[in-house]
Every structure is written in C-alpha cells, then in structure tokens.
Design a protein around this motif. Structure first.
Motif, PDB file in Angstrom:
ATOM      1  N   ASN A 102      88.141  24.019  -7.699  1.00  0.00           N
ATOM      2  CA  ASN A 102      89.554  23.753  -7.412  1.00  0.00           C
ATOM      3  C   ASN A 102      90.171  24.863  -6.569  1.00  0.00           C
ATOM      4  OD1 ASN A 102      89.646  21.297  -8.789  1.00  0.00           O
ATOM      5  ND2 ASN A 102      90.138  22.282 -10.750  1.00  0.00           N
ATOM      6  N   ILE A 103      89.799  26.105  -6.874  1.00  0.00           N
ATOM      7  CA  ILE A 103      90.326  27.226  -6.084  1.00  0.00           C
ATOM      8  C   ILE A 103      89.847  27.130  -4.635  1.00  0.00           C
ATOM      9  CG2 ILE A 103      90.219  29.721  -5.767  1.00  0.00           C
ATOM     10  CD1 ILE A 103      90.147  30.014  -8.806  1.00  0.00           C
ATOM     11  N   LEU A 104      88.567  26.817  -4.452  1.00  0.00           N
ATOM     12  CA  LEU A 104      88.025  26.719  -3.094  1.00  0.00           C
ATOM     13  C   LEU A 104      88.648  25.561  -2.330  1.00  0.00           C
ATOM     14  CD1 LEU A 104      84.229  27.448  -3.676  1.00  0.00           C
ATOM     15  CD2 LEU A 104      85.917  28.923  -2.576  1.00  0.00           C
ATOM     16  N   ARG A 105      88.819  24.440  -2.984  1.00  0.00           N
ATOM     17  CA  ARG A 105      89.435  23.300  -2.300  1.00  0.00           C
ATOM     18  C   ARG A 105      90.853  23.647  -1.849  1.00  0.00           C
ATOM     19  NH1 ARG A 105      87.846  18.247  -6.316  1.00  0.00           N
ATOM     20  NH2 ARG A 105      85.595  18.206  -5.871  1.00  0.00           N
ATOM     21  N   TRP A 106      91.580  24.347  -2.708  1.00  0.00           N
ATOM     22  CA  TRP A 106      92.950  24.721  -2.345  1.00  0.00           C
ATOM     23  C   TRP A 106      92.952  25.769  -1.240  1.00  0.00           C
ATOM     24  CZ3 TRP A 106      97.804  23.436  -2.312  1.00  0.00           C
ATOM     25  CH2 TRP A 106      98.774  24.409  -2.099  1.00  0.00           C
ATOM     26  N   ALA A 107      92.147  26.808  -1.402  1.00  0.00           N
ATOM     27  CA  ALA A 107      92.165  27.910  -0.447  1.00  0.00           C
ATOM     28  C   ALA A 107      91.540  27.543   0.891  1.00  0.00           C
ATOM     29  CB  ALA A 107      91.445  29.127  -1.043  1.00  0.00           C
ATOM     30  N   PHE A 108      90.537  26.661   0.861  1.00  0.00           N
ATOM     31  CA  PHE A 108      89.779  26.357   2.079  1.00  0.00           C
ATOM     32  C   PHE A 108      90.178  25.046   2.740  1.00  0.00           C
ATOM     33  CE2 PHE A 108      85.759  29.091   1.158  1.00  0.00           C
ATOM     34  CZ  PHE A 108      86.549  30.219   1.237  1.00  0.00           C
ATOM     35  N   PHE A 109      91.184  24.362   2.192  1.00  0.00           N
ATOM     36  CA  PHE A 109      91.598  23.120   2.847  1.00  0.00           C
ATOM     37  C   PHE A 109      93.039  22.719   2.538  1.00  0.00           C
ATOM     38  CE2 PHE A 109      91.729  18.573   3.746  1.00  0.00           C
ATOM     39  CZ  PHE A 109      91.081  18.528   4.969  1.00  0.00           C
ATOM     40  N   HIS A 110      93.324  22.461   1.271  1.00  0.00           N
ATOM     41  CA  HIS A 110      94.604  21.848   0.927  1.00  0.00           C
ATOM     42  C   HIS A 110      95.801  22.740   1.220  1.00  0.00           C
ATOM     43  CE1 HIS A 110      92.921  18.224  -0.796  1.00  0.00           C
ATOM     44  NE2 HIS A 110      92.056  18.945  -1.489  1.00  0.00           N
ATOM     45  N   ALA A 111      95.686  24.027   0.990  1.00  0.00           N
ATOM     46  CA  ALA A 111      96.811  24.923   1.264  1.00  0.00           C
ATOM     47  C   ALA A 111      97.167  24.896   2.743  1.00  0.00           C
ATOM     48  CB  ALA A 111      96.462  26.350   0.830  1.00  0.00           C
ATOM     49  N   GLU A 112      96.158  24.969   3.593  1.00  0.00           N
ATOM     50  CA  GLU A 112      96.408  24.945   5.038  1.00  0.00           C
ATOM     51  C   GLU A 112      96.935  23.584   5.492  1.00  0.00           C
ATOM     52  OE1 GLU A 112      93.410  28.069   4.124  1.00  0.00           O
ATOM     53  OE2 GLU A 112      93.751  25.983   3.562  1.00  0.00           O
ATOM     54  N   TRP A 136      98.784  21.436   3.665  1.00  0.00           N
ATOM     55  CA  TRP A 136     100.191  21.359   3.293  1.00  0.00           C
ATOM     56  C   TRP A 136     101.053  22.231   4.201  1.00  0.00           C
ATOM     57  CZ3 TRP A 136     102.158  17.619   0.689  1.00  0.00           C
ATOM     58  CH2 TRP A 136     101.458  16.993  -0.329  1.00  0.00           C
ATOM     59  N   ALA A 137     100.546  23.399   4.557  1.00  0.00           N
ATOM     60  CA  ALA A 137     101.291  24.271   5.468  1.00  0.00           C
ATOM     61  C   ALA A 137     101.454  23.615   6.842  1.00  0.00           C
ATOM     62  CB  ALA A 137     100.579  25.617   5.613  1.00  0.00           C
ATOM     63  N   THR A 138     100.407  22.919   7.290  1.00  0.00           N
ATOM     64  CA  THR A 138     100.484  22.211   8.571  1.00  0.00           C
ATOM     65  C   THR A 138     101.509  21.096   8.509  1.00  0.00           C
ATOM     66  OG1 THR A 138      98.159  22.714   9.009  1.00  0.00           O
ATOM     67  CG2 THR A 138      99.161  20.955  10.305  1.00  0.00           C
ATOM     68  N   PHE A 139     101.539  20.351   7.401  1.00  0.00           N
ATOM     69  CA  PHE A 139     102.547  19.311   7.228  1.00  0.00           C
ATOM     70  C   PHE A 139     103.956  19.887   7.349  1.00  0.00           C
ATOM     71  CE2 PHE A 139      99.800  16.247   4.472  1.00  0.00           C
ATOM     72  CZ  PHE A 139      99.215  15.764   5.634  1.00  0.00           C
ATOM     73  N   CYS A 140     104.197  20.996   6.655  1.00  0.00           N
ATOM     74  CA  CYS A 140     105.528  21.622   6.681  1.00  0.00           C
ATOM     75  C   CYS A 140     105.882  22.110   8.080  1.00  0.00           C
ATOM     76  CB  CYS A 140     105.577  22.774   5.686  1.00  0.00           C
ATOM     77  SG  CYS A 140     105.417  22.275   3.946  1.00  0.00           S
ATOM     78  N   PHE A 141     104.922  22.729   8.751  1.00  0.00           N
ATOM     79  CA  PHE A 141     105.176  23.207  10.110  1.00  0.00           C
ATOM     80  C   PHE A 141     105.493  22.053  11.054  1.00  0.00           C
ATOM     81  CE2 PHE A 141     103.211  23.735  14.329  1.00  0.00           C
ATOM     82  CZ  PHE A 141     104.103  24.665  14.861  1.00  0.00           C
ATOM     83  N   MET A 142     104.759  20.953  10.924  1.00  0.00           N
ATOM     84  CA  MET A 142     105.007  19.803  11.794  1.00  0.00           C
ATOM     85  C   MET A 142     106.397  19.225  11.564  1.00  0.00           C
ATOM     86  SD  MET A 142     101.371  17.763  11.798  1.00  0.00           S
ATOM     87  CE  MET A 142     100.048  18.269  12.899  1.00  0.00           C
TER      88      MET A 142
END
Length: 386
Positions: free
Chosen positions: A173-183, A185-191
């Motif tokens: 779960n940590i790897l999925r969040w750190a290596f994909f989902h966090a970025e 979600w950040a991309t969604f917010c930036f867009m």
C-alpha cells in the motif's frame, strides 16, 4: 493476490476479454500519433509534438499490457485466462508501472506546456530551452519507480493484470501510494488549477479585445473626416483583426488542452476510486473494476481523437465554405448559412488565411517555420503577438 473476493467465472471472463477490445484501438491510435510525428521534420522540431510522441509511446506500451490482460498472470494463480508465468508477470508489471506512470506524468507536462503558452505567453524558443525538464521528470519518475520495485519482487497478479501487489500488505500500500497514486492525485489537482488559469487568461484576452475594438471604432469614426482617415482606418482594422485572430487561436488552443485534460481524468478516475475503496476493505470492487477494464485502456485512443480533431474541424469548415459558395451561386439566401455558422461557432475566414495557422493564438509573421503544422492547431510562435 488474485481476484479478491473470488468473482464468478462470467465476471472473470469479462475482466479477461474486455480489455482486448478496448486496448487494441488504443494501440493503433497511439501508433498513429507516433508515426505521424516521426514522419514530419516540422512536427519533430516542435515541443508540443515531441511531448505527444513520448506520451503516445508510453500509451502504446501500456495498451499492449492491457491487451494481454490475464494472459500474463501465472497459471498457478486462480482465475480465468491465466496462462503466464512469474517472469511474464514481473516483466509486464515492470513495463506497466513505467509506461503508465510516465504517461500520467506526460499528461501533466503537456498541461504545463499549454499553461505556459496560453496564460504566460511563452514563445517557442523559450519553451525549447526548458523542454528537457518536460521529458526528464516523467521518464525519471516513471521508469525510476519501476526499477525500484524490481528488487523487492512485488510485481504480482492483481485483479485482471500484474502490478505492485503481494505481501506484506502494508509495504504494498505504501509503494502504490508513493510510486503512483500520490503523483496521480497531485496531477489531478494541478490540472484543475491549470484549467482555471487558462480559462481566466482567455476571458482576459476577450475582454481586452472587445475594449480595443470599441476604442478603435470610436477613433475610426473621428478620423474618417481627416485627410489621412483612409490609411488610419486600414491600419486600425488590421490591428483589430490581428487581436481578434489572436483571441480566436488562443481559444482553440485552450479547448485542445482542456480535452486532453478531460481524457486523462476520465481514463484514470475509476482506478483512483477503486484504490480509495480498497483502502477501507482491501478488496477489489467488481463494478468499478469492470468499468476500469473498459475505460482505462482507451486513453491512447482518446488522445488520438483529440490529436486529429483540429484537422477534422478544418475539413468541416472547408466543406461549409464550399456549401456557402454553392448556395451563393444558386441564389439562395445567406441568412440560413449565417444561422448555421453562429450555431456551430464556425468562423467565416478568408480562404487565403487558412494556410497560415499560428500556434498559440498568435499572429502569423510571414515565416513559414514559425507557423504551426497546418494539420494541427497547437503550439507556440517565435515572434511576439501583433
């Protein structure tokens, strides 16, 4: 980790077969963009096309992985259509992580490119000087994280494909969040922020254009009586037309960027929702998973449709002009054409301007190298706005 909770055989068949129907069009569409950019020296020289070239290359790899679906899952794992091995699962898990993450980040850098050219008026030379970062960040994050997971032996079967999975669950779960989902979600917010900024910029340009047209109209009426009225009127009309054209091209360019953003959001929102749901119970929710296998592999197809959209729109406008000319020659009233033009928001432009299509709402300077490819409406201009 296979299919949890265990799904019925019919559900497993859907998860295995459906991605092949949605991923194949995406493979073809992504390949089309790649070859279309590579075949033209003009397109290869432009940051916009180079970003799309790299993004579509990543989409092509991810589409292949989606097409294979359960074929890459080891046959020892319970599930329908599993004919792979541990090596195939690891290999395609690695390729999927690198390509999907890189593609997502390239969508973000494409948004950065649109934002800089539309809202901040960056010119082609300035973009090219910093273009390396628009490629270095997505590729480093995507393939760097993919390589980082390899020594952990955590590319395993998950749902209908192979990705980061297995045990211990907390580490996964940590790897999925750190290596994909966090970025992601950040991309969604930036867009979302970029959409607001581009919309505000277009509205500001439209307001400035309308104010200029009003002042120009007043000055034209006062100067008409002077001996130089004719020359001043011609110059003012040219300036007003240049500003209106700038707003028109900027708006078209912004619409193109908004469509790319919406396509990205639509392709990835369901996997993100699935991830949020899985955090509460650790299970795969079948309805969301079924929508994911249909929509997510289509991102490359969505991008290709948006990519060729300007050419289709130009073809449509050309056909409408030909229809107008035919109706004029036959003596039919033009009021109907004007109504259709207004309803479809089609600008009635002279034929001789159609071959001069600037990149980001800028006025054509006369140098053919500064004009965007006449098959697409995107990019930036080297010269300053008129």
């Amino acid at each position: 980790m296979g299919l949890t909770p265990p799904f019925s055989e019919r559900q497993q068949q859907f998860l295995s077969i459906m991605p092949k129907f949605t991923a194949f069009p995406s493979m073809v569409a992504s390949f089309y963009i790649v070859q279309h950019v590579l075949r033209s020296k003009n397109r290869r020289s432009r940051p916009y096309h180079r970003i799309l070239l790299a993004m579509s290359s990543m989409d092509f790899i991810y589409s292949i992985k989606s097409f294979l679906s359960t074929w890459i899952i080891p046959r020892e794992v319970p599930g329908w259509g599993n004919i792979g091995t541990e090596r195939s699962c690891t290999a395609w898990g690695f390729l999927g992580q690198g390509s999907a993450f890189s593609s997502a980040m390239y969508n973000g850098t494409l948004t950065v490119y649109f934002l800089l050219t539309i809202s901040y008026g960056w010119k082609l030379d300035r973009v090219k000087k910093r273009e390396i970062w628009l490629h270095a960040i997505p590729l480093t994050l995507g393939w760097g994280t993919a390589i980082a997971v390899l020594p952990m032996d955590l590319y395993n079967a998950i749902g209908w494909t192979c990705w980061i999975g297995g045990s211990p669950a907390k580490t996964v779960n940590i790897l999925r969040w750190a290596f994909f989902h966090a970025e992601l979600w950040a991309t969604f917010c930036f867009m979302a922020v970029a959409l607001f900024l581009m919309h505000r910029s277009i509205k500001a340009k439209e307001l400035a254009s309308s104010k200029y047209s009003f002042r120009s109209s007043n000055s034209t009426s006062s100067s008409f009586r002077s001996s130089q009225g004719s020359a001043q009127t011609t110059q003012q009309r040219a300036s007003r037309r240049s500003m209106n054209q700038t707003v028109s091209w900027s708006k078209r360019f912004a619409i193109q960027s908004w469509l790319y953003i919406l396509a990205f959001f639509f392709a990835w929102i369901f996997p993100m929702v699935q991830w949020v749901i899985s955090q509460s119970g650790g299970l795969l929710y079948y309805p969301i998973l079924a929508i994911t296998v249909v929509i997510n592999p289509l991102q490359g197809f969505f991008n290709a449709v948006i990519y060729i959209r300007p050419r289709f729109m130009e073809y449509y406008r050309t056909k409408q002009r030909e229809k107008l000319q035919k109706e004029s020659q036959e003596g039919q009233p033009l009021i109907l054409w004007q109504a259709i033009t207004h309803a479809c928001n089609v600008q009635d432009e002279p034929e001789d301007e159609q071959d001069e299509q600037p990149e980001c709402g800028t006025r054509v300077s006369g140098d053919s190298d500064d004009v965007f490819d006449d098959e697409e409406h995107a990019g930036v201009q080297k010269t300053e706005n008129a």
